[in-house]
Design a protein around this motif. Structure first.
Motif, short mmCIF file in Angstrom:
data_model
loop_
_atom_site.label_atom_id
_atom_site.label_comp_id
_atom_site.label_asym_id
_atom_site.label_seq_id
_atom_site.Cartn_x
_atom_site.Cartn_y
_atom_site.Cartn_z
N GLY A 13 0.85 -1.35 -0.08
CA GLY A 13 0.01 0.00 -0.02
C GLY A 13 0.78 1.19 0.13
N ARG A 14 0.07 2.36 0.26
CA ARG A 14 0.69 3.86 0.12
C ARG A 14 1.85 4.15 1.02
N LEU A 15 1.91 3.28 2.22
CA LEU A 15 2.86 3.92 3.15
C LEU A 15 4.23 2.90 3.13
N LEU A 54 3.09 -5.92 8.05
CA LEU A 54 1.66 -6.11 8.02
C LEU A 54 1.05 -5.07 7.28
N SER A 55 -0.30 -5.02 6.77
CA SER A 55 -0.90 -4.00 6.22
C SER A 55 -1.16 -2.80 7.44
N ALA A 56 -1.34 -1.60 6.75
CA ALA A 56 -1.30 -0.47 7.47
C ALA A 56 -2.62 -0.57 8.73
N SER A 57 -3.75 -1.39 8.27
CA SER A 57 -4.82 -1.58 9.20
C SER A 57 -4.59 -2.48 10.20
N GLU A 58 -3.90 -3.42 9.92
CA GLU A 58 -3.48 -4.52 10.65
C GLU A 58 -2.53 -4.03 11.71
N THR A 73 1.86 3.51 11.00
CA THR A 73 0.61 3.43 10.27
C THR A 73 0.11 5.02 10.37
N GLY A 74 -0.97 5.14 9.48
CA GLY A 74 -1.64 6.28 9.30
C GLY A 74 -2.65 6.60 10.69
N GLU A 75 -2.41 7.90 10.93
CA GLU A 75 -3.39 8.53 12.14
C GLU A 75 -4.90 8.20 11.85
N ASP A 76 -5.34 8.25 10.51
CA ASP A 76 -6.58 7.89 10.33
C ASP A 76 -6.97 6.48 10.80
N LEU A 77 -6.35 5.46 10.73
CA LEU A 77 -6.60 3.93 11.07
C LEU A 77 -6.29 4.14 12.52
N VAL A 78 -5.46 4.83 13.31
CA VAL A 78 -5.50 4.78 14.51
C VAL A 78 -6.59 5.22 15.23
N GLY A 98 2.68 10.15 3.58
CA GLY A 98 1.16 9.42 3.57
C GLY A 98 0.12 10.63 4.40
N TYR A 99 0.44 11.81 3.73
CA TYR A 99 -0.39 12.74 4.01
C TYR A 99 -1.98 12.64 3.45
N ALA A 100 -3.08 12.60 3.95
CA ALA A 100 -4.20 12.53 3.42
C ALA A 100 -5.43 12.89 4.47
N ASN A 101 -6.57 13.50 3.82
CA ASN A 101 -7.65 13.64 4.88
C ASN A 101 -8.65 13.00 4.71
N THR A 138 -18.91 4.34 3.77
CA THR A 138 -17.46 4.59 4.56
C THR A 138 -17.15 3.49 5.21
N LYS A 139 -15.52 3.41 5.28
CA LYS A 139 -15.11 2.44 6.14
C LYS A 139 -14.89 3.09 7.43
N TYR A 140 -14.80 4.43 7.76
CA TYR A 140 -14.35 5.25 9.05
C TYR A 140 -15.88 5.36 9.65
N ASP A 179 -14.44 9.51 3.25
CA ASP A 179 -13.30 8.69 2.64
C ASP A 179 -12.23 9.45 2.73
N ILE A 180 -11.11 8.68 2.70
CA ILE A 180 -9.90 9.32 2.58
C ILE A 180 -9.36 10.08 1.06
N THR A 181 -8.66 11.34 1.21
CA THR A 181 -8.21 11.67 -0.25
C THR A 181 -7.00 12.52 -0.01
N THR A 182 -6.16 12.13 -1.05
CA THR A 182 -4.91 13.24 -1.08
C THR A 182 -5.26 14.35 -2.24
N THR A 183 -5.33 13.81 -3.25
CA THR A 183 -5.32 14.87 -4.37
C THR A 183 -6.71 15.39 -4.97
N ARG A 202 -7.00 15.32 9.65
CA ARG A 202 -5.67 15.68 8.69
C ARG A 202 -4.78 14.71 9.09
N SER A 203 -4.60 13.57 8.11
CA SER A 203 -3.88 12.42 8.76
C SER A 203 -2.56 12.55 8.13
N GLN A 204 -1.31 11.82 8.72
CA GLN A 204 0.00 11.69 8.02
C GLN A 204 0.31 10.13 8.80
#
Ligand SMILES: Nc1ncnc2c1ncn2[C@@H]1O[C@H](COP(=O)(O)OP(=O)(O)OP(=O)(O)O)[C@@H](O)[C@H]1O
Ligand SMILES: O=P(O)(O)OC[C@H]1O[C@H](OP(=O)(O)OP(=O)(O)O)[C@H](O)[C@@H]1O
Ligand SMILES: [Mg+2]
Length: 325
Positions: A13-15, A54-58, A73-78, A98-101, A138-140, A179-183, A202-204
């Motif tokens: 994945g992204r990270l 592991l994957s970021a969510s795991e 891992t991403g703050e969003d997942l935490v 890993g910046y994303a909102n 959503t998954k959030y 959802d999460i978005t960057t661009t 605002r996650s990273q």
């Protein structure tokens, strides 16, 4: 042998790429004994450490459980997957990638809906018109519940979505999404827009420590060594090293340089022969070089730093304070 100290690193994945180069830059060389498909690894020169790929969510789930000590891992997942996250885990440091909102997005066609308050109006009227509540894909789930509640929006239903969430409104399975978005490209391609006050987080990528891991003396010592590498690299990348020699340097000049350019003198004032070493933020180098020459320096040289090992280790200090609470 004692139980290993476990560091969780994104395996896909992204990270993934950024996480591996983050450790490499800190002088921590990760290696997979069994080759690329191995999901366990080690750090060269640091004993008794196990890398868990592991994957970021795991990784977020393992941090919550205490089955890994540290993880990236991403703050969003935490925040989504760990209730009361600030008690269970410590986000030691944002890693600058890993910046994303996490955002609330509605169809662009909803021209009158620009804010959460507008969304609340839509939600109230929606059920009467359509016989069901407004649906949010959503998954959030937890982040969405908290954010909607804070904005007083209650008349909605969450439709859990594991992937391709942006497609839900067009597919008719939800009216809007979180959802999460960057661009923003995926949102735009799906005819969606972010509400003006719809940025939930605002996650990273973060370096995260788990409270519930086994923090024996040995584990703390391993954490200290790993965080010492990371802190040395972080300190090094904040500065460039500036060297010069000039007779007229004095405390007043050094304190002016500190105030104007954020310069520090890690080894104290000039030596008896007038040699001076300064650490200067990259954006202020030219200004500092000019300032030093105006005050009598003949030559000013600048080099990049790989590591700055300090007696103080702010990252480990943060971890110790967290574990003491
Ligand atoms: N544009 C982006 N879209 C999604 N995630 C991003 C983005 N930019 C950074 N991230 C971060 O990367 C994290 C992992 O997302 P990614 O989709 O790469 O994981 P994954 O390996 O597919 O894991 P999973 O299988 O659990 O979804 C996100 O939770 C978020 O913190
Ligand atoms: O704002 P953008 O830059 O367009 O990025 C956002 C998209 O990227 C992510 O999906 P990803 O590519 O990780 O695929 P996945 O949903 O399969 O994990 C995310 O879920 C969005 O769909
Ligand atoms: Mg993904």
């Amino acid at each position: 042998m004692s139980t290993p100290f476990v560091v969780a690193v994104p395996s896909k994945g992204r990270l993934q790429e950024n996480a591996e180069s983050f450790f490499a830059r800190a002088g921590l060389t990760l290696s997979k004994a069994g080759g690329a498909r191995d999901y366990r690894g080690t750090i060269a020169g640091v004993d008794n450490v196990e890398i868990a790929y592991l994957s970021a969510s795991e990784i977020a789930a393992n941090l919550a459980r205490g089955s890994v000590h540290l993880g990236v891992t991403g703050e969003d997942l935490v925040r989504e997957s760990i209730p009361d996250a600030d008690k269970r885990v410590l986000m030691i440091e944002g890693l600058g990638f890993g910046y994303a909102n996490v955002v609330v997005a509605v169809p662009q066609a909803w021209i009158d809906v620009r804010t959460m308050a507008d969304l609340d109006d839509v939600a109230s009227g929606f059920r009467e018109q359509h016989n069901h509540r407004m649906r949010v894909a959503t998954k959030y789930i937890n982040l969405t519940r908290g954010f909607f509640a804070r904005h007083g929006v209650g008349d909605y239903r969450i439709v859990e979505s594991a992937g391709a969430t942006e497609g839900a409104p067009a597919a008719g399975t939800a009216e809007l999404i979180v959802d999460i978005t960057t661009t923003g490209a995926t949102l735009t391609a799906n005819g969606l827009k972010v509400l003006d006050d719809g940025v939930m987080l605002r996650s990273q990528a973060n370096l995260v420590a788990s409270r519930d891991a086994d923090w024996s003396t040995g584990a703390r010592e391993t954490a200290r060594v790993i965080l010492d590498h990371i802190a040395a690299r972080a300190r090094a990348s904040k500065y460039r090293e500036v060297r010069t020699r000039f007779a007229g340097c004095n405390d007043a000049l050094l304190s002016e340089a500190h105030n104007r350019f954020g310069v520090v003198a890690p080894f104290g004032g000039p030596t008896s022969s007038g040699m001076l070493t300064l650490h200067c933020p990259p954006g202020k180098l030219y200004a500092l070089g000019s300032f030093l020459r105006e005050h009598g320096a003949e030559t000013v040289s600048v080099v990049s730093l790989d590591y700055v090992f300090d007696r103080e280790n702010p990252l480990f200090a943060r971890l110790e304070a967290f574990l003491r609470q």
